[in-house]
Write a protein that holds these residues in place. Structure first.
Motif, short mmCIF file in Angstrom:
data_model
loop_
_atom_site.label_atom_id
_atom_site.label_comp_id
_atom_site.label_asym_id
_atom_site.label_seq_id
_atom_site.Cartn_x
_atom_site.Cartn_y
_atom_site.Cartn_z
N GLU A 179 0.68 -1.26 -0.03
CA GLU A 179 -0.04 -0.11 0.07
C GLU A 179 0.88 1.17 0.03
OE1 GLU A 179 -3.67 2.22 2.89
OE2 GLU A 179 -2.94 -0.07 2.98
N VAL A 180 1.72 1.25 0.91
CA VAL A 180 2.89 2.42 0.64
C VAL A 180 3.67 2.55 -0.46
CG1 VAL A 180 5.12 3.29 1.56
CG2 VAL A 180 3.43 2.13 3.13
N MET A 181 3.88 1.54 -1.15
CA MET A 181 4.71 1.74 -2.40
C MET A 181 3.41 2.22 -3.58
SD MET A 181 7.82 1.19 -2.33
CE MET A 181 7.95 0.87 -4.13
N HIS A 182 2.38 1.49 -3.39
CA HIS A 182 1.24 2.08 -4.40
C HIS A 182 1.03 3.36 -4.26
CE1 HIS A 182 -2.80 2.58 -6.12
NE2 HIS A 182 -2.56 1.60 -6.88
N GLU A 183 0.73 4.19 -3.32
CA GLU A 183 0.65 5.47 -2.92
C GLU A 183 2.04 6.17 -3.60
OE1 GLU A 183 -0.79 7.77 1.14
OE2 GLU A 183 1.24 6.84 1.36
N GLN A 184 3.21 5.54 -3.27
CA GLN A 184 4.16 6.33 -3.61
C GLN A 184 4.52 6.41 -4.97
OE1 GLN A 184 7.20 8.07 -1.75
NE2 GLN A 184 7.43 8.78 -3.97
N LEU A 185 4.20 5.30 -5.82
CA LEU A 185 4.19 5.37 -7.23
C LEU A 185 2.91 6.32 -7.82
CD1 LEU A 185 5.16 1.74 -8.37
CD2 LEU A 185 6.62 3.86 -7.57
N ALA A 186 1.91 6.48 -7.15
CA ALA A 186 0.84 7.43 -7.53
C ALA A 186 1.32 8.71 -7.43
CB ALA A 186 -0.41 7.20 -6.71
N HIS A 187 2.01 9.10 -6.49
CA HIS A 187 2.71 10.35 -6.11
C HIS A 187 3.62 10.52 -7.30
CE1 HIS A 187 3.82 14.17 -4.23
NE2 HIS A 187 5.01 13.70 -4.09
N LEU A 188 4.63 9.76 -7.74
CA LEU A 188 5.45 10.08 -8.78
C LEU A 188 4.59 10.33 -10.10
CD1 LEU A 188 8.23 7.35 -8.36
CD2 LEU A 188 8.26 9.63 -7.84
N LEU A 189 3.64 9.43 -10.22
CA LEU A 189 2.77 9.64 -11.50
C LEU A 189 2.05 11.40 -11.54
CD1 LEU A 189 1.06 6.40 -11.73
CD2 LEU A 189 2.45 7.26 -13.41
N VAL A 190 1.77 11.82 -10.37
CA VAL A 190 1.27 13.01 -10.30
C VAL A 190 2.28 14.23 -10.64
CG1 VAL A 190 0.57 15.06 -8.61
CG2 VAL A 190 -0.36 12.63 -8.67
N LEU A 191 3.61 13.85 -10.15
CA LEU A 191 4.69 14.68 -10.44
C LEU A 191 4.97 14.75 -11.99
CD1 LEU A 191 6.93 13.90 -7.64
CD2 LEU A 191 5.94 16.05 -7.75
#
Length: 277
Positions: A179-191
């Motif tokens: 879940e932590v990684m899913h959230e982190q990669l989602a943040h990368l996609l926003v950037l």
């Protein structure tokens, strides 16, 4: 020996550091106006215990906390927001404070990391998981400091531009749970989808490209670039023209090896779905 924020005793000397001074000023203003800690906690959207720790100089305040103090204490005229950058410095080791001061002024940041998402783009839970591995006694202050650094990318006036290059391993090295990684990669996609930023991934093709150390380049509107090289037990800054030129050349080569931004975003999405959904 590194002295952590928690080692400070605000009761002995409230002016020992900007952090203890900030906390003491909050307590003086709150008590002078007859405001309870519970009221400040509610205004700052935090817990009673966090207010107590900030007042004792044992936790780093967020910018929202400083602004809440200015709203709650009439006549402060933004004093706590002005004090906040000084207090924030003490969320970092002494050797890193100079870099943070420079980063805060940067107009553009180029970063490379071979194994992890760097601090400037970490989510709070990812940052906590990374920092916890070192078993620091001031974990929460370190997390606060790391997240607050990211304000340079969101500030109202001239937000910094980010160009991020990561090895594919940074997406597949699991930090925390899925879940932590899913959230982190989602943040990368926003950037990656933010027009002023660029995110590129160097794909894993089974051979090493030659750069093992994380490094970054800070650019300024009216000054020369500065290079920061991460390392153990501490990172270091480089400002000599030759060093900056070599770092810029290395970064240009990494960009050439990386996938274009659109393809990088597709790879991030694929890994997010396949490994962390």
């Amino acid at each position: 020996m590194r002295v952590t924020v928690e080692a400070e005793d605000a009761s002995q000397d409230p002016a020992a550091t900007p952090l203890t001074f900030f906390g003491a000023e909050v307590q003086v203003e709150r008590e002078r106006r007859g405001i309870k800690r519970e009221e400040l906690a509610e205004a700052a959207s935090c817990g009673y215990s966090l207010v107590a720790k900030i007042e004792a100089g044992k936790r780093t305040p967020s910018l929202e906390f400083a602004r809440a103090c200015d709203r709650l204490f009439p006549g402060s005229d933004g004093r706590f927001e002005r004090l906040w950058p000084l207090a924030l410095k003490y969320a970092f080791p002494g050797w890193f404070q100079r870099y943070v001061s420079l980063e805060w002024k940067a107009s553009a940041v180029r970063m490379f990391h071979p194994q992890l998402c760097p601090g400037l783009v970490q989510t709070e839970r990812y940052a906590r998981a990374v920092l916890r591995t070192g078993r620091p006694s001031n974990l929460e202050s370190l997390v606060t400091g790391r997240i607050e650094r990211q304000r340079i990318l969101e500030r109202e006036s001239d937000p910094a531009r980010l160009w991020l290059v990561l090895n594919q391993a940074a997406l597949t090295n699991q930090v925390g749970d899925r879940e932590v990684m899913h959230e982190q990669l989602a943040h990368l996609l926003v950037l990656a989808e933010t027009p002023r930023h660029r995110v590129q991934i160097v794909p894993d093709k089974g051979h090493h490209h030659g750069w093992a150390s994380p490094f970054g380049i800070l650019s300024f509107p009216d000054d020369q670039d500065v290079v920061h090289v991460d390392g153990f037990p501490r990172g270091y800054l480089l400002a000599e023209t030759e060093d900056v030129t070599r770092a810029t050349d290395a970064y240009d080569l990494l960009m050439a090896l990386a996938l274009p931004p659109d393809e990088s975003a597709e790879l991030i999405t694929d890994i997010q779905k396949e490994r962390y959904s």
